[in-house]
Design a protein around this motif. Structure first.
Motif, PDB file in Angstrom:
ATOM      1  N   CYS A 133       0.902  -1.358  -0.121  1.00 29.97           N
ATOM      2  CA  CYS A 133       0.100  -0.020  -0.015  1.00 29.97           C
ATOM      3  C   CYS A 133       0.949   1.193  -0.061  1.00 29.97           C
ATOM      4  O   CYS A 133       1.935   1.364   0.736  1.00 29.97           O
ATOM      5  CB  CYS A 133      -0.972   0.002   1.219  1.00 29.97           C
ATOM      6  N   GLN A 134       0.484   2.159  -0.771  1.00 32.23           N
ATOM      7  CA  GLN A 134       1.074   3.582  -0.841  1.00 32.23           C
ATOM      8  C   GLN A 134       0.191   4.483  -0.383  1.00 32.23           C
ATOM      9  O   GLN A 134      -0.798   4.736  -1.045  1.00 32.23           O
ATOM     10  CB  GLN A 134       1.583   3.698  -2.187  1.00 32.23           C
ATOM     11  N   LEU A 135       0.654   5.356   0.598  1.00 35.09           N
ATOM     12  CA  LEU A 135      -0.334   6.268   0.992  1.00 35.09           C
ATOM     13  C   LEU A 135       0.348   7.589   1.732  1.00 35.09           C
ATOM     14  O   LEU A 135       1.444   7.570   1.749  1.00 35.09           O
ATOM     15  CB  LEU A 135      -1.286   5.673   2.034  1.00 35.09           C
ATOM     16  N   PRO A 136      -0.381   8.617   1.884  1.00 35.16           N
ATOM     17  CA  PRO A 136       0.249   9.811   2.550  1.00 35.16           C
ATOM     18  C   PRO A 136       1.019   9.388   3.758  1.00 35.16           C
ATOM     19  O   PRO A 136       0.236   8.617   4.472  1.00 35.16           O
ATOM     20  CB  PRO A 136      -0.789  10.814   2.443  1.00 35.16           C
ATOM     21  N   PHE A 137       1.833  10.661   4.250  1.00 29.90           N
ATOM     22  CA  PHE A 137       2.486  10.240   5.455  1.00 29.90           C
ATOM     23  C   PHE A 137       1.459  10.508   6.531  1.00 29.90           C
ATOM     24  O   PHE A 137       1.641   9.984   7.730  1.00 29.90           O
ATOM     25  CB  PHE A 137       3.454  11.397   5.628  1.00 29.90           C
ATOM     26  N   ALA A 138       0.391  11.293   6.490  1.00 26.69           N
ATOM     27  CA  ALA A 138      -0.522  11.628   7.471  1.00 26.69           C
ATOM     28  C   ALA A 138      -1.282  10.739   7.892  1.00 26.69           C
ATOM     29  O   ALA A 138      -1.987  10.373   8.771  1.00 26.69           O
ATOM     30  CB  ALA A 138      -1.346  12.824   6.991  1.00 26.69           C
ATOM     31  N   GLN A 139      -1.461   9.285   6.935  1.00 24.42           N
ATOM     32  CA  GLN A 139      -2.164   8.172   7.208  1.00 24.42           C
ATOM     33  C   GLN A 139      -1.521   7.110   7.801  1.00 24.42           C
ATOM     34  O   GLN A 139      -1.955   5.962   8.040  1.00 24.42           O
ATOM     35  CB  GLN A 139      -3.125   7.777   5.974  1.00 24.42           C
ATOM     36  N   ALA A 184     -10.012   6.900   4.573  1.00 22.81           N
ATOM     37  CA  ALA A 184      -9.218   7.853   5.407  1.00 22.81           C
ATOM     38  C   ALA A 184      -8.429   8.743   4.505  1.00 22.81           C
ATOM     39  O   ALA A 184      -8.292  10.125   4.696  1.00 22.81           O
ATOM     40  CB  ALA A 184      -8.495   7.321   6.276  1.00 22.81           C
ATOM     41  N   SER A 185      -8.103   8.145   3.390  1.00 21.04           N
ATOM     42  CA  SER A 185      -6.960   8.652   2.435  1.00 21.04           C
ATOM     43  C   SER A 185      -7.872   9.472   1.386  1.00 21.04           C
ATOM     44  O   SER A 185      -7.208  10.299   0.687  1.00 21.04           O
ATOM     45  CB  SER A 185      -6.075   7.767   1.769  1.00 21.04           C
ATOM     46  N   ARG A 186      -9.060   9.327   1.301  1.00 23.27           N
ATOM     47  CA  ARG A 186      -9.826  10.185   0.264  1.00 23.27           C
ATOM     48  C   ARG A 186      -9.659   9.990  -1.216  1.00 23.27           C
ATOM     49  O   ARG A 186      -9.038  10.918  -1.658  1.00 23.27           O
ATOM     50  CB  ARG A 186     -10.201  11.750   0.567  1.00 23.27           C
ATOM     51  N   GLY A 187      -9.113   8.828  -1.562  1.00 30.42           N
ATOM     52  CA  GLY A 187      -8.686   8.447  -2.927  1.00 30.42           C
ATOM     53  C   GLY A 187      -7.216   8.565  -3.181  1.00 30.42           C
ATOM     54  O   GLY A 187      -6.651   8.258  -4.295  1.00 30.42           O
ATOM     55  N   GLU A 188      -6.373   8.959  -2.212  1.00 27.16           N
ATOM     56  CA  GLU A 188      -5.074   8.900  -2.401  1.00 27.16           C
ATOM     57  C   GLU A 188      -4.188   7.623  -1.975  1.00 27.16           C
ATOM     58  O   GLU A 188      -3.091   7.416  -1.946  1.00 27.16           O
ATOM     59  CB  GLU A 188      -4.381   9.929  -1.492  1.00 27.16           C
ATOM     60  N   LEU A 189      -4.817   6.428  -1.665  1.00 29.69           N
ATOM     61  CA  LEU A 189      -4.213   5.139  -1.436  1.00 29.69           C
ATOM     62  C   LEU A 189      -4.295   4.438  -2.898  1.00 29.69           C
ATOM     63  O   LEU A 189      -5.079   4.223  -3.776  1.00 29.69           O
ATOM     64  CB  LEU A 189      -5.244   4.405  -0.816  1.00 29.69           C
ATOM     65  N   CYS A 190      -2.770   4.107  -3.087  1.00 28.61           N
ATOM     66  CA  CYS A 190      -2.763   2.939  -4.210  1.00 28.61           C
ATOM     67  C   CYS A 190      -2.250   1.725  -3.535  1.00 28.61           C
ATOM     68  O   CYS A 190      -1.433   1.657  -2.649  1.00 28.61           O
ATOM     69  CB  CYS A 190      -1.596   3.705  -5.039  1.00 28.61           C
ATOM     70  N   TRP A 191      -2.510   0.595  -4.086  1.00 28.03           N
ATOM     71  CA  TRP A 191      -2.455  -0.681  -3.644  1.00 28.03           C
ATOM     72  C   TRP A 191      -2.098  -1.886  -4.593  1.00 28.03           C
ATOM     73  O   TRP A 191      -2.663  -1.725  -5.770  1.00 28.03           O
ATOM     74  CB  TRP A 191      -3.471  -1.104  -2.565  1.00 28.03           C
TER      75      TRP A 191
END
Length: 210
Positions: A133-139, A184-191
């Motif tokens: 999973c690739q996600l923003p630091f905030a998550q 939580a990431s509102r669409g910024e998650l790649c997996w």
């Protein structure tokens, strides 16, 4: 699908030939080969050590000198009929001096494994999923907490422009994990599903606002 809780054995005798059937939980082919080699060492006077394996989507059926299709394949069919996964079936045969014929051999090897399985405790197989999973630091903190709550395992973490987590969970927990991260990431998650035949990849669209 089911696996076995522990190893069980059974012995049958047909026309003075002894067939020692054994079924046990095995995760992969390499471990199966080690176990077969161990049985050969334990039974140096045996005429044959035949075996069949269903593990990790791979199968094997070995006749070990018996006529083709009379030992390994019938044993494999017993495992399939019982909906087993991650199981090794072996039969050690001590020859009694009388040939049984193709039909007799098929029945003998089938019965040796079927008799052993009558004593076996079957347990459901829970499929695991390996996700990257690739996600923003905030998550990241939220993802770690969620993984712990779902009894998942964190295998690797990498930081660059984003956070990349490699995790393993049961299949139902993985769906929950992805859906909560999606929200939580509102669409910024790649997996990427690393253990699928064809990896599935994001980004995942955010849940609609209501």
């Amino acid at each position: 699908m089911y696996s076995l809780a522990h190893t069980v054995s059974s012995t049958i005798e047909i026309r003075k030939s002894r067939f020692i059937g054994n079924v046990e939980p095995i995760l992969d082919r390499a471990t199966a080969l080690e176990r077969v080699a161990q049985l050969r060492a334990e039974h140096p006077d045996a005429a044959h050590v035949c075996w069949a394996l269903l593990a990790g989507g791979h199968s094997a059926a070995v006749d070990d000198g018996e006529p083709s299709g009379t030992a390994g394949r019938p044993m494999l069919e017993v495992l399939r009929h019982q909906e087993l996964e991650g199981v090794l079936a072996t039969v050690v045969r001590y020859f009694g001096g009388t040939k049984l014929g193709a039909g007799g051999l098929v029945r003998a090897y089938t019965d040796a494994i079927a008799q052993a399985l009558l004593q076996a405790e079957r347990i459901p197989v829970v499929r695991q999923r390996l996700l990257r999973c690739q996600l923003p630091f905030a998550q990241e903190s939220m993802a770690r907490r969620l993984l712990q709550q779902l009894d998942g395992e964190l295998l690797d973490v990498q930081h660059s422009d984003t956070v990349q987590l490699e995790v393993q969970l049961t299949a139902p927990a993985a769906e929950d994990f992805l859906q909560q991260l999606k929200t939580a990431s509102r669409g910024e998650l790649c997996w990427t599903d690393m253990d699928a035949d064809q990896p599935r990849q994001g980004p995942i669209s955010p849940a609609p606002d209501h």
